[in-house]
Scaffold this motif. Structure first.
Motif, mmCIF file in Angstrom:
data_model
loop_
_atom_site.group_PDB
_atom_site.id
_atom_site.type_symbol
_atom_site.label_atom_id
_atom_site.label_comp_id
_atom_site.label_asym_id
_atom_site.label_seq_id
_atom_site.Cartn_x
_atom_site.Cartn_y
_atom_site.Cartn_z
ATOM 1 N N TRP A 123 2.964 32.620 -13.275
ATOM 2 C CA TRP A 123 3.638 33.913 -13.333
ATOM 3 C C TRP A 123 3.830 34.395 -14.769
ATOM 4 O O TRP A 123 4.139 35.558 -15.003
ATOM 5 C CB TRP A 123 5.004 33.836 -12.634
ATOM 6 C CG TRP A 123 5.837 32.662 -13.079
ATOM 7 C CD1 TRP A 123 5.873 31.430 -12.509
ATOM 8 C CD2 TRP A 123 6.738 32.612 -14.191
ATOM 9 N NE1 TRP A 123 6.736 30.602 -13.185
ATOM 10 C CE2 TRP A 123 7.284 31.303 -14.217
ATOM 11 C CE3 TRP A 123 7.139 33.534 -15.158
ATOM 12 C CZ2 TRP A 123 8.208 30.914 -15.183
ATOM 13 C CZ3 TRP A 123 8.063 33.139 -16.118
ATOM 14 C CH2 TRP A 123 8.582 31.842 -16.114
ATOM 15 N N MET A 124 3.640 33.528 -15.742
ATOM 16 C CA MET A 124 3.768 33.909 -17.144
ATOM 17 C C MET A 124 2.546 34.682 -17.625
ATOM 18 O O MET A 124 1.451 34.538 -17.091
ATOM 19 C CB MET A 124 3.914 32.661 -18.026
ATOM 20 C CG MET A 124 5.289 32.046 -18.070
ATOM 21 S SD MET A 124 5.292 30.692 -19.296
ATOM 22 C CE MET A 124 7.050 30.456 -19.505
ATOM 23 N N PHE A 151 3.323 32.056 -22.400
ATOM 24 C CA PHE A 151 3.079 30.625 -22.301
ATOM 25 C C PHE A 151 2.915 29.998 -23.686
ATOM 26 O O PHE A 151 3.531 28.975 -24.003
ATOM 27 C CB PHE A 151 1.821 30.375 -21.459
ATOM 28 C CG PHE A 151 1.460 28.925 -21.321
ATOM 29 C CD1 PHE A 151 2.167 28.092 -20.464
ATOM 30 C CD2 PHE A 151 0.420 28.381 -22.060
ATOM 31 C CE1 PHE A 151 1.846 26.743 -20.348
ATOM 32 C CE2 PHE A 151 0.078 27.044 -21.952
ATOM 33 C CZ PHE A 151 0.797 26.226 -21.088
ATOM 34 N N VAL A 152 2.097 30.606 -24.527
ATOM 35 C CA VAL A 152 1.849 30.057 -25.863
ATOM 36 C C VAL A 152 3.117 30.137 -26.719
ATOM 37 O O VAL A 152 3.443 29.200 -27.458
ATOM 38 C CB VAL A 152 0.679 30.805 -26.533
ATOM 39 C CG1 VAL A 152 0.472 30.312 -27.962
ATOM 40 C CG2 VAL A 152 -0.604 30.614 -25.728
ATOM 41 N N MET A 195 -8.008 36.295 -27.645
ATOM 42 C CA MET A 195 -7.268 36.681 -26.443
ATOM 43 C C MET A 195 -6.273 37.806 -26.685
ATOM 44 O O MET A 195 -5.435 38.086 -25.821
ATOM 45 C CB MET A 195 -6.535 35.468 -25.878
ATOM 46 C CG MET A 195 -7.422 34.535 -25.072
ATOM 47 S SD MET A 195 -8.031 35.277 -23.539
ATOM 48 C CE MET A 195 -6.507 35.367 -22.583
ATOM 49 N N THR A 196 -6.343 38.470 -27.820
ATOM 50 C CA THR A 196 -5.378 39.529 -28.128
ATOM 51 C C THR A 196 -5.381 40.608 -27.058
ATOM 52 O O THR A 196 -4.315 41.092 -26.632
ATOM 53 C CB THR A 196 -5.694 40.151 -29.498
ATOM 54 O OG1 THR A 196 -5.637 39.139 -30.495
ATOM 55 C CG2 THR A 196 -4.686 41.231 -29.841
ATOM 56 N N GLU A 197 -6.548 40.991 -26.598
ATOM 57 C CA GLU A 197 -6.657 42.083 -25.617
ATOM 58 C C GLU A 197 -6.031 41.719 -24.276
ATOM 59 O O GLU A 197 -5.562 42.596 -23.534
ATOM 60 C CB GLU A 197 -8.132 42.437 -25.430
ATOM 61 C CG GLU A 197 -8.378 43.579 -24.467
ATOM 62 C CD GLU A 197 -9.859 43.887 -24.301
ATOM 63 O OE1 GLU A 197 -10.184 44.713 -23.423
ATOM 64 O OE2 GLU A 197 -10.679 43.294 -25.043
ATOM 65 N N HIS A 198 -6.020 40.430 -23.944
ATOM 66 C CA HIS A 198 -5.569 40.015 -22.609
ATOM 67 C C HIS A 198 -4.277 39.203 -22.628
ATOM 68 O O HIS A 198 -3.859 38.702 -21.580
ATOM 69 C CB HIS A 198 -6.661 39.169 -21.940
ATOM 70 C CG HIS A 198 -7.999 39.825 -21.908
ATOM 71 N ND1 HIS A 198 -8.290 40.880 -21.073
ATOM 72 C CD2 HIS A 198 -9.139 39.579 -22.628
ATOM 73 C CE1 HIS A 198 -9.548 41.260 -21.257
ATOM 74 N NE2 HIS A 198 -10.084 40.489 -22.202
ATOM 75 N N MET A 199 -3.635 39.064 -23.787
ATOM 76 C CA MET A 199 -2.536 38.107 -23.868
ATOM 77 C C MET A 199 -1.289 38.542 -23.113
ATOM 78 O O MET A 199 -0.415 37.705 -22.841
ATOM 79 C CB MET A 199 -2.194 37.809 -25.329
ATOM 80 C CG MET A 199 -1.654 38.951 -26.126
ATOM 81 S SD MET A 199 -1.396 38.408 -27.851
ATOM 82 C CE MET A 199 -0.703 39.895 -28.576
ATOM 83 N N TYR A 200 -1.170 39.804 -22.741
ATOM 84 C CA TYR A 200 0.005 40.233 -21.979
ATOM 85 C C TYR A 200 -0.279 40.353 -20.486
ATOM 86 O O TYR A 200 0.552 40.861 -19.738
ATOM 87 C CB TYR A 200 0.534 41.560 -22.532
ATOM 88 C CG TYR A 200 1.071 41.438 -23.942
ATOM 89 C CD1 TYR A 200 2.140 40.590 -24.229
ATOM 90 C CD2 TYR A 200 0.485 42.132 -24.998
ATOM 91 C CE1 TYR A 200 2.617 40.447 -25.520
ATOM 92 C CE2 TYR A 200 0.964 41.998 -26.301
ATOM 93 C CZ TYR A 200 2.025 41.158 -26.556
ATOM 94 O OH TYR A 200 2.497 41.019 -27.840
ATOM 95 N N ARG A 236 -9.362 29.383 -23.387
ATOM 96 C CA ARG A 236 -8.945 29.959 -24.665
ATOM 97 C C ARG A 236 -7.431 29.826 -24.845
ATOM 98 O O ARG A 236 -6.948 29.496 -25.934
ATOM 99 C CB ARG A 236 -9.346 31.428 -24.740
ATOM 100 C CG ARG A 236 -10.848 31.685 -24.830
ATOM 101 C CD ARG A 236 -11.120 33.185 -24.736
ATOM 102 N NE ARG A 236 -12.521 33.515 -24.632
ATOM 103 C CZ ARG A 236 -13.279 33.994 -25.619
ATOM 104 N NH1 ARG A 236 -12.741 34.180 -26.817
ATOM 105 N NH2 ARG A 236 -14.537 34.303 -25.433
ATOM 106 N N THR A 237 -6.685 30.088 -23.772
ATOM 107 C CA THR A 237 -5.221 30.029 -23.851
ATOM 108 C C THR A 237 -4.741 28.595 -24.052
ATOM 109 O O THR A 237 -3.789 28.344 -24.809
ATOM 110 C CB THR A 237 -4.592 30.633 -22.584
ATOM 111 O OG1 THR A 237 -5.070 31.978 -22.417
ATOM 112 C CG2 THR A 237 -3.081 30.654 -22.671
#
Length: 308
Positions: A89-90, A95-96, A123-128, A141-142
């Motif tokens: 769910w995070m 998470f990071v 992962m900047t584009e997808h980190m949220y 990657r995460t």
């Protein structure tokens, strides 16, 4: 070089199953590839080196300190495990950042560190986005981002490229190389030979819980020089070439592959054979279309060493 990781007579068994068997191994700084088939003991070795498992026998040290029951080492060590262990769910960033907080960082520092780590792994584009929607490559990657978010001095990466697409694989290889160039030591495991070759020439070969070989890939290749090398020569006049080669003292055997107009030559002195080959072909007016050897790659070395 002074080792950063030391295994001295280490065994680990699970009931009647042996994970590692009397392993003595000293790993220097830099990037080291840990290579072996599934079940070779790679994950057991990494779990021992990160203090997740207690050795049944022997001692494991990182930076000269015993690893077991030594939480102070956690600040110096990063681990990217093979299995996923996310809170689905995070978001990836949450998470990071949480992992950074668990390492002792303040909220502000943890946020900055998470931003930096996610950027490093692309992962900047997808980190949220929520982790539950991540592809396998995004998850890998995460996991790598959480392993390096607290700037550890040594990273342990367990099959970090498994399941990734070609773009993610290339990007993660570049990240690992960059970490090594920046002074972070990295131990990366894989059962895929070309992955390790693309990361580092320094390798450790494991098989059935035992150390098979260790060192630079060229040094390990030298271990089997007494074993005949098979060199394929593609030539229209392959029979005439075979007649010339049959007089050479360093040629142990010749096999015809008529449908491919080629020969397979066995020699125990490959360097001398390769050096003499151009002149040999030229003096006879022979045109070599192709010369190659499947025995010169790491896969051939590994197959020989584990089956001898």
């Amino acid at each position: 070089m002074t080792p950063i990781i030391e295994f001295d007579g280490v065994s680990k068994w699970y009931g009647n199953v042996i994970g590692l068997n009397k392993l003595t191994l000293h790993v220097p700084a830099g990037v080291t590839g840990l290579l072996g088939p599934n079940g070779a003991g790679k994950s057991t070795l990494l779990q021992l080196a990160t203090g997740q498992l207690r050795p049944s026998q022997g001692a494991v040290r990182v930076f000269g300190q015993d690893v077991w029951d030594n939480p102070g080492l956690n600040h110096l060590i990063g681990l990217c495990p093979e299995q996923d262990a996310f809170y689905e769910w995070m978001t990836g960033h949450d998470f990071v950042r949480t992992c950074a907080r668990l390492s002792g960082m303040s909220r502000r520092d943890a946020t900055k560190a998470a931003n930096r780590a996610m950027e490093m792994v692309g992962m900047t584009e997808h980190m949220y986005r929520g982790v539950r929607g991540y592809s396998k490559g995004m998850r890998q990657r995460t996991k790598l981002a959480q392993a390096m978010v607290h700037n550890p001095r040594v990273l342990f990466l367990d099959e970090p490229l498994t399941g990734t697409d070609p773009v993610a694989r290339r990007d993660l290889i570049d990240v690992v190389r960059g970490l090594g160039a920046s002074g972070c030591s990295v131990v990366v495991s894989s059962h895929v030979l070309h992955e390790i070759q693309s990361l580092t020439p320094r390798i450790v070969l494991l098989h059935r819980g035992r150390l098979v070989a260790q060192g630079h890939v060229r040094e390990i290749r030298d271990l089997i020089d007494k074993h005949p090398h098979r060199i394929v020569l593609v030539c229209e006049q392959y029979r005439a070439l075979a007649a010339k080669l049959a007089t050479c003292a360093d040629v142990d055997g010749i096999k015809f592959i008529e449908r491919e107009s080629s020969l397979v030559v066995e020699t125990r002195q490959p360097d001398a054979f390769y050096a003499r080959l151009p002149e040999l072909a030229a003096t006879g007016g022979l045109s070599l279309r192709e010369v190659y050897s499947e025995d010169d790659n790491l896969e051939a070395v590994f197959k020989y060493l584990v089956n001898r």
